[in-house]
Scaffold this motif. Sequence first.
Motif, short mmCIF file in Angstrom:
data_model
loop_
_atom_site.label_atom_id
_atom_site.label_comp_id
_atom_site.label_asym_id
_atom_site.label_seq_id
_atom_site.Cartn_x
_atom_site.Cartn_y
_atom_site.Cartn_z
N ILE A 1 -3.61 -6.11 3.42
CA ILE A 1 -2.55 -6.63 2.81
C ILE A 1 -2.87 -7.39 1.43
CG2 ILE A 1 -1.29 -6.58 4.93
CD1 ILE A 1 -1.52 -9.43 4.78
N VAL A 2 -4.42 -7.63 1.26
CA VAL A 2 -4.63 -8.18 -0.04
C VAL A 2 -6.16 -7.65 -0.27
CG1 VAL A 2 -5.13 -10.30 -1.33
CG2 VAL A 2 -3.88 -10.37 0.63
N VAL A 3 -6.29 -7.10 -1.33
CA VAL A 3 -7.77 -6.76 -1.75
C VAL A 3 -8.26 -7.56 -2.67
CG1 VAL A 3 -8.84 -4.71 -2.96
CG2 VAL A 3 -6.78 -4.30 -1.61
N PHE A 4 -9.59 -7.96 -2.36
CA PHE A 4 -10.46 -8.89 -3.02
C PHE A 4 -11.27 -8.32 -4.09
CE2 PHE A 4 -9.94 -11.46 1.08
CZ PHE A 4 -8.80 -12.13 0.87
N GLY B 1 -5.14 -9.12 -6.26
CA GLY B 1 -5.29 -8.70 -4.91
C GLY B 1 -4.55 -7.27 -4.46
N LYS B 2 -4.40 -6.56 -5.71
CA LYS B 2 -3.67 -5.00 -5.26
C LYS B 2 -4.69 -4.13 -5.06
CE LYS B 2 0.88 -6.12 -7.45
NZ LYS B 2 1.75 -5.40 -8.59
N MET B 3 -4.31 -3.00 -4.62
CA MET B 3 -5.21 -1.88 -4.21
C MET B 3 -5.62 -0.94 -5.61
SD MET B 3 -7.14 -0.24 -2.30
CE MET B 3 -6.92 -0.49 -0.49
N GLU C 1 3.07 -4.66 -0.85
CA GLU C 1 4.14 -5.37 -0.54
C GLU C 1 3.92 -6.84 -0.53
OE1 GLU C 1 7.36 -6.02 3.09
OE2 GLU C 1 5.70 -4.34 3.46
N PHE C 2 3.00 -7.26 0.20
CA PHE C 2 3.18 -8.74 0.45
C PHE C 2 2.78 -9.56 -1.00
CE2 PHE C 2 2.60 -6.83 4.50
CZ PHE C 2 3.82 -7.43 5.16
N VAL C 3 1.68 -8.72 -1.45
CA VAL C 3 1.05 -9.65 -2.66
C VAL C 3 2.04 -9.32 -3.93
CG1 VAL C 3 -1.24 -9.23 -2.30
CG2 VAL C 3 -0.12 -7.46 -3.61
N GLY C 4 3.20 -8.28 -3.82
CA GLY C 4 4.12 -8.37 -4.91
C GLY C 4 5.30 -9.07 -4.60
#
Length: 339
Positions: free
Chosen positions: A110-113, A299-301, A334-337
């Motif tokens: 749900i978050v990409v670092f 944090g997005k893919m 969805e969650f980061v946005g």
Amino acid sequence: MQPSSGALRQVALAGGLLFAMALHGAHAADDAGDKITIMVGGITKLIYLPARLTEQLGYFRDEGLNVELLSQPAGVDAENELLAGAVQAVVGFYDHTIDLQTKGKDVKAIVVFGQVPGEVEMVSSKAAGTVKSMADVKGKTLGVTGLGSSTSFLTQYLASQHGIASSAYTMLPVGADASFIAAIKQGRIDAGMTTEPTVSALQKAGDAKVLVDMRTVEGTRAALGGTYPAASLYVQDAWAESHKAQAVKLAHAFVRTMQFIHTHSAEEIAAQMPADYQKDKGLYVSALKASLPMYTADGKMPADGPATVLKVLSSFNPSVKGKHVDLSATYTNEFVGAK
């Protein structure tokens, strides 16, 4: 005058409704204060820096979250803790979500670092004369964090790009940090895959040299053919669905951290970290500078990321090879946005 039976029913209904609303409100308050335990696959690794940095900056607290960070050096073990329900989330490699889908487990990032692995194939100074690239690893012993780990799949993929089968060399699980450094110093491995700050420590001591650098987008594209999202926050789908408010707050806290990383220097970021993370402050800052290009800003893919990861896993992970994988179910922005 006695109230009518209809009026009594209305009073009872209203009272029941108020009682239910009060219960719901109390439950919602409890949910907001529920502890979220996050297992980090090696909390001192710079690839997972956002976990502790978010805590240090107070962003979990700002979101009203009660978060506990635990460390488990092997990603496979962290994954098992998640599936057992012992923790609510894992900070680990995104590729676990693909592997788990083929085993019937619904887990998503749900978050990409990290838009790249942050991994580096290091060759010991003793073997550097004969091992100039991954084309030279035949008959050698290569260190990985664990068999079946992300590092083992990446190692096999890099060697295969030079036509070398995994049966032509030995993979030895040596862990990370101090245990990896010891394996290099003692000559138990000729080369191996590790992350910062271990990379910089080995270079400073003169014990090893960089063979393949996947700390940057350019280096990763050259090695793997695309971006390779790695460090991420992943959760079970069922938890994300039943705790959407918490998931959004968690994502928001981490996105603030990614923005902090992109707007501050390595020195300023290091100043926020605990002293025991940086026993050699100069080395830590140097390692952090080398790592900054790997972090996402939002944090997005990355759009091309999941397909690259699937390509690597499909080559060597027996669970994934030949299986259909719905990549859209392995992550969400969805969650980061969410606002």
